[in-house]
Design an enzyme around this catalytic site. Structure first.
Site, PDB file in Angstrom:
ATOM      1  N   HIS A  59     -20.400  27.329   2.754  1.00 59.53           N
ATOM      2  CA  HIS A  59     -20.688  27.717   1.367  1.00 59.53           C
ATOM      3  C   HIS A  59     -19.555  28.598   0.845  1.00 59.53           C
ATOM      4  O   HIS A  59     -19.051  29.454   1.567  1.00 59.53           O
ATOM      5  CB  HIS A  59     -22.012  28.493   1.302  1.00 59.53           C
ATOM      6  N   CYS A  72       0.825  -1.212   0.000  1.00 62.59           N
ATOM      7  CA  CYS A  72       0.000   0.000   0.000  1.00 62.59           C
ATOM      8  C   CYS A  72       0.855   1.256   0.000  1.00 62.59           C
ATOM      9  O   CYS A  72       0.729   2.101  -0.887  1.00 62.59           O
ATOM     10  CB  CYS A  72      -0.934  -0.009   1.210  1.00 62.59           C
ATOM     11  N   ILE A  97      -8.041  -0.426 -10.231  1.00 64.17           N
ATOM     12  CA  ILE A  97      -6.615  -0.172 -10.445  1.00 64.17           C
ATOM     13  C   ILE A  97      -6.353   0.247 -11.885  1.00 64.17           C
ATOM     14  O   ILE A  97      -5.656   1.233 -12.153  1.00 64.17           O
ATOM     15  CB  ILE A  97      -5.780  -1.418 -10.080  1.00 64.17           C
ATOM     16  N   ALA A 145      -6.935  -0.967   2.545  1.00 65.25           N
ATOM     17  CA  ALA A 145      -6.032  -0.689   3.660  1.00 65.25           C
ATOM     18  C   ALA A 145      -6.813  -0.320   4.922  1.00 65.25           C
ATOM     19  O   ALA A 145      -6.473  -0.777   6.025  1.00 65.25           O
ATOM     20  CB  ALA A 145      -5.063   0.424   3.288  1.00 65.25           C
ATOM     21  N   GLY A 167      -7.813  -4.965 -17.905  1.00 63.12           N
ATOM     22  CA  GLY A 167      -8.555  -4.919 -16.649  1.00 63.12           C
ATOM     23  C   GLY A 167      -9.107  -3.542 -16.397  1.00 63.12           C
ATOM     24  O   GLY A 167      -8.345  -2.590 -16.207  1.00 63.12           O
ATOM     25  N   ASP A 199      -5.971  -8.419   3.287  1.00 64.84           N
ATOM     26  CA  ASP A 199      -6.263  -9.039   2.002  1.00 64.84           C
ATOM     27  C   ASP A 199      -6.371 -10.556   2.073  1.00 64.84           C
ATOM     28  O   ASP A 199      -6.847 -11.186   1.123  1.00 64.84           O
ATOM     29  CB  ASP A 199      -5.167  -8.691   0.987  1.00 64.84           C
ATOM     30  N   GLY A 238      -6.659  -8.043 -11.084  1.00 67.73           N
ATOM     31  CA  GLY A 238      -7.001  -8.397  -9.706  1.00 67.73           C
ATOM     32  C   GLY A 238      -5.783  -8.812  -8.907  1.00 67.73           C
ATOM     33  O   GLY A 238      -4.657  -8.828  -9.403  1.00 67.73           O
TER      34      GLY A 238
END
Length: 466
Positions: free
Chosen positions: A448, A50, A193, A324, A189, A316, A276
């Site tokens: 604002h 990471c 990512i 993370a 892919g 993971d 992946g």
């Protein structure tokens, strides 16, 4: 403490130095445990994929690319200046300093907490023991431990037709380390990512083609968000080839096939394979510890993230999105569980974020998911064009959607698409966690002009008319 002084008997062992691992180590030290953190790269690996190769490097590239893109946009519409050529080597030097500084910060926190960091790879040889292969030392060091946390993360999935070679075919870490911008890039892919990095490189000047096997990019994300990102990528000049798969690479041409089997070729200079990631659990000797993984390589755990009485697993390597912030939350629960406390992850929702253009952030239940659960809902979506702040940013693509359970009058989900959606999703996540009503959001005064006002305005649109 130097490696040579490492005791044979360990109190609490952490395997892996990514966000889940270093958080587990710090939490365990705070609980009064004596902690040993083992990572293949030792202190150089603090932060894991990471910090060193993924989250931080990719966001650094995305930020730099967006700054350049905005400069070009404002040059056309407001300020009348031109942007210079991209110096990717200079970017790498800046990114390297940034990553080093953050990694050293974590290392300092671990050192202050008394965590021993060992450079080596760990393999289980039993339910409370294993061996550590230390760099340059033979034979391996046999150790026993009281408790252990597995936080080894994941690795990029390779596809046989287009194997990584580090010269023309890259994983995300490899493409983020380039010092020269590829003139033509194919991204295999179209998940988060691939879209994040492909979009960034397009903004820096590369010609980009995305090849995705599904019928749309960002599979699994809400359909409305998919469409908005697809429109924007098209306007940026990215070619999207959905419903296609990569079939081969000859160093110059990427061959792709559609669902009928018909093949075509795209001439490119480099290929990013981003199909992946897979849990890095294959060489841990888990069976020796009495732990079985599923077909995907994931470790089954209980509510306290225990995979065995004295072994926990986080990040993971366990079920759920590979994020993370999820690993960090799980690590704290896992350590408390191993320390004999009653602990479970009590969060109602974990936000999902894609740093695409526009950004996509999802939390809680989408309208489709709520309907599938049989809930009765009210849904309101306001376009980003309703925001004056968005207008000043030349940002027209995006929306804010809130989902409310009509029986409880509670916000149960939200989908944000637009600039800084990753920052704004925290407010909606808090609303979901607190079961806040639309009135809670609508009657909270927002500054604002800001993008956050659109969250307030969307909530106000959910209030009954009187």
């Amino acid at each position: 403490m130097v490696v040579g002084e490492m005791p044979e008997g360990l109190d609490l062992l952490v395997i892996g130095a990514g966000p889940g691992g270093y958080t587990a180590a710090l939490e365990a030290a705070a609980q009064g445990r004596s902690v040993t953190l083992v990572d293949r790269a030792g202190a150089e690996g603090i932060g894991g994929t990471c910090l060193l190769e993924g989250c931080i490097p990719s966001k650094a590239l995305i930020e730099a690319a967006e700054l350049r893109n905005r400069a070009v946009t404002f040059a056309d519409s407001a300020l009348g200046f031109s942007s210079g050529p991209v110096d990717l080597g200079r970017f790498q030097a800046w990114k390297g300093g940034l990553v080093s500084r953050l990694s050293k910060g974590v290392h300092g926190a671990l050192r202050k907490a008394g965590v021993q960091i060992v450079a080596g790879s760990f393999t289980f040889t039993g339910k409370a023991r294993g061996v550590i292969e230390l760099g340059g030392e033979s034979p391996p060091r046999h150790v026993e431990f009281e408790d252990a946390v597995i936080a080894v993360g994941s690795a990029a999935v390779q596809i046989p037709p287009v194997p990584f070679d580090g010269a023309t075919v890259f994983d995300a870490a490899g493409i983020l380390a380039l010092t020269e911008l590829p003139e033509r890039l194919a991204v295999v892919g179209g998940g988060y990512i691939g879209i994040e990095i492909g979009t960034a490189l397009r903004k820096l000047g590369s010609s980009v083609t995305v090849v995705e096997a599904a019928d749309t990019i960002l599979p699994g994300m809400p359909a409305g968000a998919q469409k908005q990102v697809a429109r924007r990528t098209g306007r940026l000049g990215i070619e999207l080839l959905t419903g296609r798969t990569a079939q081969g690479w000859d160093g110059r041409r990427l061959s792709i096939a559609d669902s009928s089997g018909a093949t075509t070729a795209v001439e490119v200079d480099a290929v990013l394979v981003a199909v992946g990631r897979r849990p890095a659990t294959g060489d841990l000797g888990l069976a020796e510890a009495g732990i079985r993984v599923d077909a995907s390589g994931l470790i089954p755990v209980d509510a306290g993230f225990r995979a065995a009485p004295r072994i926990a697993a986080v990040g993971d390597v366990v079920t759920g999105p590979a994020l993370a912030h999820k690993a960090i939350a799980e690590a704290k629960v896992a350590v408390r569980s191993l320390c004999g406390q009653s602990a479970a992850l009590s969060s109602t929702t974990i936000p999902l974020v894609v740093f695409s253009d526009p950004e996509v952030a999802v939390t809680g239940l989408t309208s489709a998911a709520a309907e599938a659960e049989g809930l009765h809902t009210r849904v309101v979506r306001l376009p980003l064009g309703a925001s004056g702040r968005a207008a000043t940013m030349e940002a027209a693509e995006g929306s804010v959607e809130l989902v409310v359970d009509t029986e409880t009058d509670a916000v149960i989900g939200g989908v944000l698409v637009g600039p800084h959606a990753s920052e704004l999703i925290g407010e909606v996540t808090l609303a979901v966690e607190m079961a806040a009503s639309p009135a809670d959001l609508a009657l909270t005064v927002h500054p604002h002009p800001t993008l956050s006002e659109l969250v307030q305005d969307t909530a106000a649109a959910l209030l009954p008319r009187t």
